[in-house]
Design an enzyme around this catalytic site. Structure first.
Site, short mmCIF file in Angstrom:
data_model
loop_
_atom_site.label_atom_id
_atom_site.label_comp_id
_atom_site.label_asym_id
_atom_site.label_seq_id
_atom_site.Cartn_x
_atom_site.Cartn_y
_atom_site.Cartn_z
CD GLN A 75 -2.48 -1.15 2.73
OE1 GLN A 75 -3.53 -0.55 2.93
NE2 GLN A 75 -1.85 -1.82 3.69
CG ASN A 76 4.08 1.18 2.45
OD1 ASN A 76 3.02 1.46 3.00
ND2 ASN A 76 4.97 0.38 2.97
CG HIS A 106 -2.79 2.50 -1.96
ND1 HIS A 106 -2.73 2.37 -0.60
CD2 HIS A 106 -3.89 1.83 -2.35
CE1 HIS A 106 -3.77 1.64 -0.18
NE2 HIS A 106 -4.49 1.30 -1.23
CB CYS A 153 0.16 18.65 -18.35
SG CYS A 153 0.37 17.45 -19.68
CB CYS A 174 -3.16 18.87 -22.02
SG CYS A 174 -3.28 18.53 -20.25
CB THR A 192 -1.26 -2.62 6.87
OG1 THR A 192 -2.44 -1.90 6.47
CG2 THR A 192 -1.56 -4.10 6.93
N PRO A 247 3.37 -3.90 15.77
CG PRO A 247 4.92 -2.17 15.98
CD PRO A 247 4.06 -2.88 14.99
C1 BV8 Z 1 -11.49 2.63 -3.85
C2 BV8 Z 1 -2.07 6.84 -1.39
C3 BV8 Z 1 -13.38 2.52 -5.32
C4 BV8 Z 1 -2.18 8.31 -1.18
C5 BV8 Z 1 -3.72 5.80 0.08
C6 BV8 Z 1 -14.73 -0.68 0.85
C7 BV8 Z 1 -14.33 -1.03 -0.43
C8 BV8 Z 1 -13.71 -0.10 -1.24
C9 BV8 Z 1 -13.47 1.21 -0.79
C10 BV8 Z 1 -13.87 1.55 0.48
C11 BV8 Z 1 -14.49 0.62 1.30
N1 BV8 Z 1 -14.76 1.22 2.48
C12 BV8 Z 1 -14.31 2.50 2.44
C13 BV8 Z 1 -13.80 2.74 1.23
C14 BV8 Z 1 -13.24 4.00 0.80
C15 BV8 Z 1 -11.74 4.11 1.07
C16 BV8 Z 1 -11.32 3.59 2.41
O1 BV8 Z 1 -10.86 2.46 2.53
N2 BV8 Z 1 -11.45 4.43 3.44
C17 BV8 Z 1 -10.99 4.04 4.75
C18 BV8 Z 1 -10.32 5.22 5.44
C19 BV8 Z 1 -12.20 3.54 5.52
N3 BV8 Z 1 -11.01 3.43 0.03
C20 BV8 Z 1 -10.76 4.08 -1.11
O2 BV8 Z 1 -11.18 5.20 -1.35
C21 BV8 Z 1 -9.92 3.37 -2.13
N4 BV8 Z 1 -10.54 3.50 -3.42
O3 BV8 Z 1 -11.77 1.64 -3.26
O4 BV8 Z 1 -12.10 3.04 -5.05
C22 BV8 Z 1 -14.34 3.21 -4.37
C23 BV8 Z 1 -14.35 4.60 -4.29
C24 BV8 Z 1 -15.25 5.23 -3.42
C25 BV8 Z 1 -16.12 4.48 -2.62
C26 BV8 Z 1 -16.08 3.08 -2.69
C27 BV8 Z 1 -15.20 2.45 -3.58
C28 BV8 Z 1 -8.55 4.03 -2.26
C29 BV8 Z 1 -7.74 3.80 -1.03
C30 BV8 Z 1 -6.29 4.27 -1.26
C31 BV8 Z 1 -6.07 5.61 -0.62
N5 BV8 Z 1 -4.67 6.02 -0.78
N6 BV8 Z 1 -2.45 6.15 -0.16
C32 BV8 Z 1 -1.10 8.83 -0.28
O5 BV8 Z 1 -0.32 8.04 0.26
O6 BV8 Z 1 -1.05 10.05 -0.11
S1 BV8 Z 1 -4.10 4.99 1.48
C33 BV8 Z 1 -2.95 5.18 2.68
O7 BV8 Z 1 -3.43 4.36 3.74
C34 BV8 Z 1 -1.54 4.71 2.42
O8 BV8 Z 1 -1.36 4.06 1.18
C35 BV8 Z 1 -1.34 3.70 3.54
O9 BV8 Z 1 -0.42 2.71 3.25
C36 BV8 Z 1 -2.71 3.16 3.60
C37 BV8 Z 1 -3.13 2.25 4.67
O10 BV8 Z 1 -2.65 2.71 5.87
P1 BV8 Z 1 -1.49 1.83 6.54
O11 BV8 Z 1 -0.50 1.48 5.52
O12 BV8 Z 1 -2.14 0.74 7.27
O13 BV8 Z 1 -0.84 2.88 7.46
P2 BV8 Z 1 -1.37 3.34 8.86
O14 BV8 Z 1 -0.63 4.58 9.20
O15 BV8 Z 1 -2.86 3.32 8.87
O16 BV8 Z 1 -0.94 2.17 9.85
C38 BV8 Z 1 0.43 1.90 10.05
C39 BV8 Z 1 0.47 0.62 10.84
O17 BV8 Z 1 1.83 0.27 11.01
C40 BV8 Z 1 -0.14 0.74 12.23
O18 BV8 Z 1 -1.01 -0.35 12.45
C41 BV8 Z 1 1.08 0.66 13.16
O19 BV8 Z 1 0.76 -0.02 14.36
C42 BV8 Z 1 2.04 -0.14 12.34
N7 BV8 Z 1 3.45 0.11 12.62
C43 BV8 Z 1 4.05 1.22 13.08
N8 BV8 Z 1 5.38 1.03 13.16
C44 BV8 Z 1 5.62 -0.23 12.71
C45 BV8 Z 1 4.39 -0.81 12.36
N9 BV8 Z 1 4.30 -2.07 11.88
C46 BV8 Z 1 5.43 -2.77 11.75
N10 BV8 Z 1 6.65 -2.28 12.06
C47 BV8 Z 1 6.78 -1.02 12.55
N11 BV8 Z 1 7.99 -0.54 12.87
#
Ligand code: BV8
Length: 258
Positions: free
Chosen positions: A113-114, A131, A159, A162, A200, A226
């Site tokens: 997802q990164n 992503h 761009c 365009c 994640t 963690p």
């Molecule tokens: C879509 C790019 C069609 C941009 C990102 C059901 C089905 C489909 C869609 C949805 C659905 N329900 C809701 C939706 C809408 C939405 C969504 O999921 N919303 C969430 C908030 C509820 N999804 C979408 O819009 C997706 N599009 O499905 O299109 C559609 C459209 C509209 C409506 C329906 C369908 C698009 C999603 C992509 C968004 N873009 N990134 C940018 O980066 O600027 S997402 C973003 O979040 C990053 O990519 C990130 O990677 C990702 C997920 O977060 P995590 O990676 O988990 O990161 P986070 O900070 O949350 O957590 C870090 C974790 O690491 C923690 O748990 C922590 O404890 C842990 N950690 C910390 N340190 C460590 C560690 N783990 C290991 N080692 C360590 N040292």
């Protein structure tokens, strides 16, 4: 019986024998990584508190096409700030362990997802970037990649083809993921023997559905985080550990000959 690995034991981490056997005999290992895998490279996770100017915004409100239409300069400058941080980041031992694991398994699929490109930099091949990638730029109007553009005082830049606004080549909330990449990720989740969910929060869909697709076909799902997430309840093992520390130990415990 789901064996749960809580806090790491005395010798850092105790890797269960049963897990070692599963990994060594796996035909296909799939891995889903999130922002946590880059945390030890100094790249803030998506839900870490933002700092400085950006502290007043949440990523979800900036990473959308609506935010870009409303204030393209603000969104462009947020990505420039993140690009700067990513450009200084280096792969950490967790990235390197995954790149090494790829060569030890008959079939290995790395899904991320990164958007920081650090898996590629670590040597992983064929990374499925669900992503997109913050290092690439595209035209907001044409939705096609732009490799270079004339520097002008205008922010965002325009761009060269365009004149439309340029934007990062990432998938924003509300935008669909690249269909081919998502289909390949879904197929890997449904055909793997072992699925690792690493770093994640498992809250962003459709990526967060992938480990459940693996569970649905009887794959062994392991979480490394963690802070265990809701997936931990369904995982065969949940390791409350940092990926940069845990993955190298998992690699050497499983493939000591390598
Ligand atoms: C879509 C790019 C069609 C941009 C990102 C059901 C089905 C489909 C869609 C949805 C659905 N329900 C809701 C939706 C809408 C939405 C969504 O999921 N919303 C969430 C908030 C509820 N999804 C979408 O819009 C997706 N599009 O499905 O299109 C559609 C459209 C509209 C409506 C329906 C369908 C698009 C999603 C992509 C968004 N873009 N990134 C940018 O980066 O600027 S997402 C973003 O979040 C990053 O990519 C990130 O990677 C990702 C997920 O977060 P995590 O990676 O988990 O990161 P986070 O900070 O949350 O957590 C870090 C974790 O690491 C923690 O748990 C922590 O404890 C842990 N950690 C910390 N340190 C460590 C560690 N783990 C290991 N080692 C360590 N040292």
């Amino acid at each position: 019986m789901r064996e749960k690995q809580g806090q790491p034991s005395g010798e850092r981490f105790k890797i269960p024998e049963a897990l070692i056997r599963q990994l060594r005999s796996a035909r296909h290992i799939a891995v889903l990584t999130g922002a946590g895998t880059s945390a030890e490279s100094g790249v803030p996770t998506f839900r870490d508190a933002q700092t400085g100017l950006w502290a007043q915004y949440s990523p979800e409100e900036l990473a959308t096409p609506e935010a870009f239409r409303r204030n393209p300069r603000l969104v462009w400058e947020w990505y420039q700030w993140r690009r700067e941080r990513v450009s200084q980041a280096k792969p950490n031992p967790g990235h390197l362990a995954l790149a090494r694991m790829e060569s030890l398994v008959p079939k290995f699929t790395l899904i991320t997802q990164n958007v920081d490109g650090l898996h590629h930099e670590a040597g992983s091949k064929g990374v499925l970037e669900l992503h997109g990638n913050i290092r690439r730029t595209k035209c907001f109007t044409e939705n096609s990649i732009v490799d270079s553009w004339r520097a002008t005082p205008k922010i965002p830049p325009r761009c060269p083809r365009c004149g439309g606004l340029l934007r990062p080549d990432v998938v924003w909330f509300g935008e669909s993921l690249p269909a081919e990449i998502l289909n390949e990720a879904e197929a890997a989740a449904r055909s793997c023997d072992v699925f690792l969910s690493v770093g994640t929060s498992s809250v962003v869909f459709p990526a967060a559905a992938l480990p459940h697709s693996a569970l649905a076909v009887g794959a062994t799902v392991i979480e490394i985080n963690p802070t265990p997430t809701e997936l931990a309840a369904d995982a065969a093992w949940s390791f409350a550990a940092a990926s940069g520390e845990f993955l190298p130990v998992l690699l050497s415990a499983t493939w000591p000959e390598c």
